[in-house]
Design an enzyme around this catalytic site. Structure first.
Site, PDB file in Angstrom:
ATOM      1  N   PHE A 142       0.865  -1.183   0.000  1.00 33.94           N
ATOM      2  CA  PHE A 142       0.000   0.000   0.000  1.00 33.94           C
ATOM      3  C   PHE A 142       0.900   1.231   0.000  1.00 33.94           C
ATOM      4  O   PHE A 142       1.574   1.524   0.987  1.00 33.94           O
ATOM      5  CB  PHE A 142      -0.930   0.052   1.208  1.00 33.94           C
ATOM      6  CG  PHE A 142      -1.876   1.223   1.137  1.00 33.94           C
ATOM      7  CD1 PHE A 142      -3.045   1.133   0.404  1.00 33.94           C
ATOM      8  CD2 PHE A 142      -1.571   2.422   1.756  1.00 33.94           C
ATOM      9  CE1 PHE A 142      -3.903   2.227   0.285  1.00 33.94           C
ATOM     10  CE2 PHE A 142      -2.423   3.521   1.648  1.00 33.94           C
ATOM     11  CZ  PHE A 142      -3.600   3.419   0.921  1.00 33.94           C
ATOM     12  N   ASP A 227       9.396   2.998   1.864  1.00 31.38           N
ATOM     13  CA  ASP A 227       8.214   3.798   2.164  1.00 31.38           C
ATOM     14  C   ASP A 227       7.991   3.753   3.675  1.00 31.38           C
ATOM     15  O   ASP A 227       7.395   2.818   4.202  1.00 31.38           O
ATOM     16  CB  ASP A 227       7.007   3.234   1.410  1.00 31.38           C
ATOM     17  CG  ASP A 227       5.733   4.033   1.662  1.00 31.38           C
ATOM     18  OD1 ASP A 227       5.698   4.817   2.631  1.00 31.38           O
ATOM     19  OD2 ASP A 227       4.759   3.848   0.913  1.00 31.38           O
ATOM     20  N   LYS A 256       2.762  11.681   6.933  1.00 27.26           N
ATOM     21  CA  LYS A 256       1.912  11.487   8.110  1.00 27.26           C
ATOM     22  C   LYS A 256       2.431  12.213   9.345  1.00 27.26           C
ATOM     23  O   LYS A 256       2.185  13.398   9.518  1.00 27.26           O
ATOM     24  CB  LYS A 256       1.704  10.002   8.351  1.00 27.26           C
ATOM     25  CG  LYS A 256       0.930   9.315   7.222  1.00 27.26           C
ATOM     26  CD  LYS A 256       0.473   7.939   7.575  1.00 27.26           C
ATOM     27  CE  LYS A 256      -0.209   7.239   6.402  1.00 27.26           C
ATOM     28  NZ  LYS A 256      -1.478   7.853   5.994  1.00 27.26           N
TER      29      LYS A 256
END
Length: 404
Positions: A142, A227, A256
């Protein structure tokens, strides 16, 4: 529910695209690890906005930095310099050991930027024939929801009816170094991978996997792109998840928690000449690197370190993990995690994880289901031992509950 909550939900349903299925709670306030709904009920946030609120809701020092900067200057675009960008570069480079920084807004933008950059590096530095660059990714990945990213997803719901997709990606199993070795060709420019697969259910690779991955990428002149948008900035009990195996990525993606939940901020960090291939006009963002974002990110990084949140994530994560493992429930198939990135996978016969999350809501815990049978648990890094123990009591009650 009060009439106001019903009205709010009805208005969402009437005007909003139906692309989310949230838990049935309407939140209106947050502080630290806690959030409150519109009716005044308090909940322990065990999702942290998918780790974006790692520093806790409405952290006062990040808030102060945001308000101060908002009074001074919010946006110039990159057509001009601003007095926060250089300081942001300097501080994030010092924190992470990076050499070059490309500021963006969302995590997905950081991923897209990295894909563009490693392809450009492949053509201009490695010598891959134009149009033939390959990037290796993992099944169950993802990396966001842009068209470029969903094209190499293996999730049918994510991909369905959004094609055609861009070529140039190879998909291999996660945690299988032999599969990576076999997939690499002279045209391979990068291996893009999450250190821990978050959306897939907090899937942790075998010990030594990333050591092998690093060796393979180095030996074949392939850029290792990690990531760390969810795993980075303390979530796993280390500043970066790569540190658990003592490796260093060529390109690291952060987002984030880089803003503590106040503002969309992401960054591509490079420890080699990948970002050096970019020239003016070839890539950019109107908002990327804006002064408000930089001021917020600087404060978010500062409190993370000064307040010992990374160390706390390691300590409380170990406490939370062991406590979940100690729950004796026939519903539980596996408990796994690292730091405060945790998951409880249920046996399929126990039913969908969604109903357990709804039951947890009734106990004052907000958690989120993923992949039908897994409950994700990721509270803010400021959680205390007493709060962990209280949360474990609620999990034990719900996970041993008879839903039949």
């Amino acid at each position: 529910m009060s009439a106001s909550v019903i009205d709010l939900l009805a208005t969402e349903a009437r005007f909003g695209a139906n692309n989310y299925a949230p838990i049935g709670v309407v939140l209106s306030r947050g502080e630290g690890v806690w959030v409150w709904d519109t009716e005044g009920n308090r909940y322990l946030d065990c999702l942290s906005a998918y780790s974006a609120v790692s520093q806790g809701h409405c952290h006062p020092k990040i808030l102060a930095a945001m308000v101060e900067q908002a009074h001074r200057l919010t946006l110039t675009s990159r057509a001009f310099h601003n007095d926060q960008l250089a300081l942001f570069y300097e501080e994030i480079a010092a924190l992470t050991g990076s050499h070059k920084v490309l500021p963006m807004n969302s995590g997905a933008e950081a991923v897209e930027s990295a894909i563009k950059s490693v392809r450009k590096w492949g053509y201009e530095v490695k010598g891959v024939p134009d149009g033939e660059a390959e990037i290796i990714v993992c099944a169950d990945n993802f990396h966001g929801r842009t068209l470029g990213v969903v094209g190499f997803s293996t999730d049918a719901e994510t991909r369905g009816h959004f094609g055609p997709f861009a070529p140039g990606f190879k998909i291999i199993p996660f945690g299988d170094a032999t599969a990576l070795e076999q997939a690499i060709t002279p045209n391979t420019v990068a291996f893009l991978v999450e250190p821990i697969q978050g959306e897939a259910g907090v899937i942790i690779p075998p010990a030594g996997y990333f050591t092998e991955v690093r060796e393979l990428c180095t030996a074949n002149n392939v850029m290792l792109v990690l990531d760390e948008i969810q795993t980075g900035l303390g979530r796993t009990g280390k500043l970066l998840a790569e540190q658990h195996e003592g490796i260093e990525a060529d390109v690291t993606l952060l987002g984030k928690a880089l803003s503590g939940g106040f503002y969309p901020v992401s960054a591509v960090l490079s420890n080699n000449d990948v970002l050096g291939t970019l020239r003016p006009g070839q890539h950019g963002s109107t908002f990327g690197g804006n002064p408000l974002a930089c001021a917020v990110a600087r404060a978010a990084m500062r409190v993370l370190v000064e307040e010992g949140m990374i160390e706390n994530a390691a300590t409380q994560g170990a406490r939370f993990l062991q406590g979940l493992k100690d729950i004796r429930a026939n519903t539980i198939r596996e408990v796994r995690g690292r730091g405060l990135m945790l998951a409880v996978e249920l046996h399929p016969e126990a039913g969908r994880a969604r109903r357990y999350c709804e039951a947890l809501q009734g106990k004052g815990i907000l958690a989120k289901d993923t992949h039908e049978h897994t409950i994700r648990i990721a509270p803010p890094l400021v959680i205390t031992s007493d709060q962990v123990d209280w949360a474990l009591e609620q999990f034990a009650t719900v996970l041993t509950q008879d839903f039949s």
